[in-house]
Design an enzyme around this catalytic site. Structure first.
Site, PDB file in Angstrom:
ATOM      1  N   ASP A  54       2.220  -1.285   4.570  1.00  0.00           N
ATOM      2  CA  ASP A  54       3.664  -1.077   4.734  1.00  0.00           C
ATOM      3  C   ASP A  54       3.932   0.363   5.172  1.00  0.00           C
ATOM      4  O   ASP A  54       5.089   0.735   5.421  1.00  0.00           O
ATOM      5  CB  ASP A  54       4.449  -1.482   3.480  1.00  0.00           C
ATOM      6  CG  ASP A  54       4.065  -0.711   2.247  1.00  0.00           C
ATOM      7  OD1 ASP A  54       3.106   0.076   2.296  1.00  0.00           O
ATOM      8  OD2 ASP A  54       4.737  -0.906   1.205  1.00  0.00           O
ATOM      9  N   ASP A  93       0.080  -5.870   3.265  1.00  0.00           N
ATOM     10  CA  ASP A  93       0.852  -5.318   2.145  1.00  0.00           C
ATOM     11  C   ASP A  93       2.083  -6.185   1.919  1.00  0.00           C
ATOM     12  O   ASP A  93       2.809  -6.506   2.886  1.00  0.00           O
ATOM     13  CB  ASP A  93       1.355  -3.916   2.514  1.00  0.00           C
ATOM     14  CG  ASP A  93       0.547  -2.813   1.867  1.00  0.00           C
ATOM     15  OD1 ASP A  93      -0.148  -3.072   0.871  1.00  0.00           O
ATOM     16  OD2 ASP A  93       0.620  -1.682   2.376  1.00  0.00           O
ATOM     17  N   GLU A 192      -5.128   5.979  -4.723  1.00  0.00           N
ATOM     18  CA  GLU A 192      -4.560   6.938  -3.757  1.00  0.00           C
ATOM     19  C   GLU A 192      -4.161   8.241  -4.444  1.00  0.00           C
ATOM     20  O   GLU A 192      -3.478   8.239  -5.481  1.00  0.00           O
ATOM     21  CB  GLU A 192      -3.339   6.308  -3.058  1.00  0.00           C
ATOM     22  CG  GLU A 192      -2.678   7.272  -2.075  1.00  0.00           C
ATOM     23  CD  GLU A 192      -1.707   6.621  -1.101  1.00  0.00           C
ATOM     24  OE1 GLU A 192      -1.621   5.374  -1.068  1.00  0.00           O
ATOM     25  OE2 GLU A 192      -1.031   7.378  -0.364  1.00  0.00           O
TER      26      GLU A 192
HETATM   27  O1  KIV Z   1       0.529   1.157   3.472  1.00  0.00           O
HETATM   28  C1  KIV Z   1      -0.595   1.650   3.630  1.00  0.00           C
HETATM   29  O2  KIV Z   1      -1.009   2.031   4.724  1.00  0.00           O
HETATM   30  C2  KIV Z   1      -1.456   1.771   2.455  1.00  0.00           C
HETATM   31  C3  KIV Z   1      -2.730   2.525   2.602  1.00  0.00           C
HETATM   32  C4  KIV Z   1      -2.465   3.975   2.694  1.00  0.00           C
HETATM   33  C5  KIV Z   1      -3.683   2.212   1.506  1.00  0.00           C
HETATM   34  O3  KIV Z   1      -1.112   1.294   1.415  1.00  0.00           O
END
Ligand code: KIV
Length: 299
Positions: A54, A93, A192
């Site tokens: 996302d 996501d 993260e």
């Molecule tokens: O949304 C995204 O790109 C992520 C990554 C940074 C793991 O969640």
């Protein structure tokens, strides 16, 4: 193999092959992608997992945070990536607001990403009530990745985009969240923006796959955002990013050259144009000379 050709001999990445990689100590490579050409390139480069993050909200759609991006927007991007991808595992996501309120919401949204988007798995953020959502989605037969530490969907309640787990209390809570997500059936957890020394202690306690971003080298794999790692990001870039290319500079160079070539009439040249049979052209000229438009244009 020339670029554009697809390697049909390579095996598809599955949860089983990822578990084998972990057991063998082979690092797992994950990258985000948001469209079909990027998916093809990620596939050709041999990455293991492609995430339709996302983060698309920020890096593709121009929002200030990941909060506003919708299920419909994420589905368009996921379908595009699916069309470009063959070997890597495709993870999508679930966007903010699409899974948190109930297990029913979580399962329905996850099913849409699998059925309509072609995702192999979904990723959801945080511990707490998300643990139940993860359990429900796994029980519905859909593989889930958890995400702890700096979880951008909750950036406001975390006090901004800050490193997480810097106190013993916070770090212990991160471990509790990770263990609960693992027990709920998550096959992987993204960690993260956590101090590397904390990850060094937590990662060995987990038997599911751990994938780090700004969390040091102790995880089983690493993930970076496409635009960050290729040097396309506009504005602030997090400390944990290493740009492996400078596509911003190269793209500006190409577009500046194109602009100059058009303005100077240097492009297009004959080699970039299509031919027409001379008889057809003569016929066309004769017709145009007789047409009312030709009379209208005479002064
Ligand atoms: O949304 C995204 O790109 C992520 C990554 C940074 C793991 O969640």
């Amino acid at each position: 193999m020339s670029s554009g050709q697809r390697d049909t001999t390579r095996a598809r990445v599955t949860l089983a092959t990822l578990a084998e990689q972990k057991a063998a100590g082979e690092p797992v490579v994950m990258v985000t992608a948001y469209d079909a050409p990027s998916a093809r390139i990620a596939d050709e480069a041999g990455v293991d997992i492609v995430l339709v993050g996302d983060s698309a909200a920020n890096v593709v759609l121009g929002y200030d945070s990941t909060v506003p991006v919708t299920v419909e927007e994420m589905l368009v991007l996921t379908r595009a990536v699916r069309r470009g991808l063959r070997h890597p595992l495709l993870v999508a996501d679930l966007p903010f607001g699409s899974y948190e309120a109930s297990d029913t919401d979580a399962v329905r949204t996850a099913q849409r990403f699998v059925k309509e988007g072609g995702a192999d798995a979904v990723k959801i953020e945080r511990g707490g009530t998300t643990v139940d959502r993860a359990r429900a989605i796994v029980a519905a037969g859909i593989p889930v990745i958890g995400h702890i530490g700096l979880t951008p969907q909750a950036a406001t309640s975390l006090g901004g985009y800050r490193v997480q787990g810097r106190t013993a209390d916070q770090a212990e809570q991160l471990l509790r969240d990770a263990l609960e997500l693992q027990n709920a059936g998550c096959f992987a957890i993204v960690i993260e923006a956590v101090p590397a020394a904390v990850t060094d202690l937590l990662a060995p306690l987990l038997h599911c796959l751990t994938i780090g971003i700004g969390a040091g080298a102790a995880t089983d794999g690493q993930v970076l955002v496409w635009h960050d790692l290729l040097g396309i990001t506009h504005g602030h870039v997090a400390k944990f990013v290493r740009p492996f290319a400078d596509l911003h500079t190269e793209t500006v160079r190409g577009l500046t050259a194109y602009t100059a070539a058009v303005r100077s009439h240097e492009f297009p040249t004959a080699e970039h144009t299509y031919a027409i049979d001379q008889n057809e052209l003569g016929d066309l000229r004769a017709r145009l000379a007789r047409s009312p438009a030709a009379e209208d244009s005479t002064p």
